[in-house]
Enzyme design. Structure first.
Site, PDB file in Angstrom:
ATOM      1  CB  SER A   1      -0.864  -0.457   1.176  1.00 20.90           C
ATOM      2  OG  SER A   1      -2.090  -1.169   0.895  1.00 20.90           O
TER       3      SER A   1
HETATM    4  N1  SAM Z   1      -0.183  -5.289   4.109  1.00 22.54           N
HETATM    5  C1  SAM Z   1       0.729  -5.483   2.500  1.00 22.54           C
HETATM    6  C2  SAM Z   1       1.794  -5.139   2.979  1.00 22.54           C
HETATM    7  O1  SAM Z   1       2.455  -4.436   3.887  1.00 22.54           O
HETATM    8  O2  SAM Z   1       2.442  -5.047   1.892  1.00 22.54           O
HETATM    9  C3  SAM Z   1      -0.332  -5.045   1.453  1.00 22.54           C
HETATM   10  C4  SAM Z   1      -1.468  -5.618   1.446  1.00 22.54           C
HETATM   11  S1  SAM Z   1      -1.959  -6.091   0.534  1.00 22.54           S
HETATM   12  C5  SAM Z   1      -3.065  -4.554  -1.038  1.00 22.54           C
HETATM   13  C6  SAM Z   1      -3.093  -6.804   0.047  1.00 22.54           C
HETATM   14  C7  SAM Z   1      -3.089  -8.090   0.613  1.00 22.54           C
HETATM   15  O3  SAM Z   1      -4.659  -9.084   0.803  1.00 22.54           O
HETATM   16  C8  SAM Z   1      -3.151  -9.225  -0.841  1.00 22.54           C
HETATM   17  O4  SAM Z   1      -1.442  -9.742  -0.507  1.00 22.54           O
HETATM   18  C9  SAM Z   1      -3.945 -10.049  -1.209  1.00 22.54           C
HETATM   19  O5  SAM Z   1      -3.181 -11.331  -1.400  1.00 22.54           O
HETATM   20  C10 SAM Z   1      -3.973 -10.506  -0.031  1.00 22.54           C
HETATM   21  N2  SAM Z   1      -5.370 -10.664   0.175  1.00 22.54           N
HETATM   22  C11 SAM Z   1      -6.502 -10.591  -0.591  1.00 22.54           C
HETATM   23  N3  SAM Z   1      -8.121 -12.007   0.423  1.00 22.54           N
HETATM   24  C12 SAM Z   1      -7.181 -12.265   1.285  1.00 22.54           C
HETATM   25  C13 SAM Z   1      -7.554 -13.049   1.862  1.00 22.54           C
HETATM   26  N4  SAM Z   1      -9.363 -13.604   2.158  1.00 22.54           N
HETATM   27  N5  SAM Z   1      -6.881 -13.801   3.509  1.00 22.54           N
HETATM   28  C14 SAM Z   1      -5.735 -12.901   3.411  1.00 22.54           C
HETATM   29  N6  SAM Z   1      -5.392 -12.836   2.153  1.00 22.54           N
HETATM   30  C15 SAM Z   1      -5.657 -11.819   1.738  1.00 22.54           C
END
Ligand code: SAM
Length: 230
Positions: free
Chosen positions: A64
């Site tokens: 993000s």
């Molecule tokens: N917090 C992260 C960082 O510091 O890099 C950025 C997160 S990114 C915007 C959103 C993440 O949520 C992605 O890696 C995606 O694969 C994950 N995601 C989506 N659905 C999910 C789920 N049901 N359970 C766990 N992770 C999930």
């Protein structure tokens, strides 16, 4: 670019985010200065670490933008010894910042859940490399269901957009407890919602428009969901 040059860039971004009112607390300011965003990016993107924008980390996902990470940290009001659940580990950067804020000698843990296995592995590597392994545990599974075996959590951070607040996350939030979660459509835009559980009651405040990748899972979006413009 060497360590000092990255540190200089980190300070420049921080000063701008303090001036614009994004960073308000000393705790968040100090945590941001300590955690090297460059160490959570694919090698070819390291030089762009202090661009305040989402950057690709592979598998269609992003780390993000810096201001969004810090807005969420301010809302979470983290302090030493708290137990945190993050849904959406991605690069591990946000989890490391949470760890920096909750770490203490005997207490404090960040449980972080990622649905894409190679990203969970990438994040763990980054967390080890930057020295936060003692306070962070990474799980590979559908985080829309939370992590019931480790509940309750003092804080829950969801870093992917959900169509609603997943009921298991409300259940797994401690009382008192705070959750920050983007809620809305599959693509632009969603609202950043701050949920507070206090004396058995749930309060919700909307902190404005955001744009996150979708939370895919049982209580999130499903492949095949209709794409709308809300
Ligand atoms: N917090 C992260 C960082 O510091 O890099 C950025 C997160 S990114 C915007 C959103 C993440 O949520 C992605 O890696 C995606 O694969 C994950 N995601 C989506 N659905 C999910 C789920 N049901 N359970 C766990 N992770 C999930």
């Amino acid at each position: 670019m060497n360590k000092e040059e990255f540190e200089k860039q980190r300070l420049i971004v921080l000063e701008r985010l303090i001036r614009s009112g994004v960073v308000k607390s000393k705790r968040v300011k100090n945590a941001f200065l300590k955690v090297p965003r460059e160490d959570f990016l694919p090698r070819k993107l390291r030089l762009r670490a202090y661009e305040d924008t989402p950057l690709p980390i592979g598998w269609g996902q992003t780390i993000s933008a810096i201001h969004m990470v810090l807005i969420m940290l301010e809302e979470l009001k983290l302090s030493k010894g708290l137990k945190v659940l993050e849904i959406g580990t991605g690069s591990g950067y946000h989890a490391a910042l949470c760890a920096e804020l909750i770490k203490s000698n005997s207490k404090g843990c960040v449980y972080t859940v990622e649905r894409i296995k190679p990203l969970a592995v990438f994040a763990l590597k980054n967390i080890v490399k930057t020295g936060y392994r003692k306070w962070v545990r990474v799980f590979h599974r559908d985080g829309s269901k939370g992590l019931p075996e480790k509940a309750p959590f003092d804080r829950i951070l969801v870093t992917a957009a959900s169509p609603c607040i997943p009921p298991p996350l409300i259940e797994q939030l401690n009382d008192p407890g705070i959750m920050v979660i983007p809620v809305g459509g599959l693509h632009l835009w969603q609202d950043l919602v701050v949920v507070e559980k206090i004396k058995g009651r749930i309060k919700q405040v909307n902190r404005g428009g955001v744009a996150f990748v979708p939370l895919i899972g049982e209580y999130g979006f499903k492949y095949g969901d209709e794409i709308t413009d809300n």
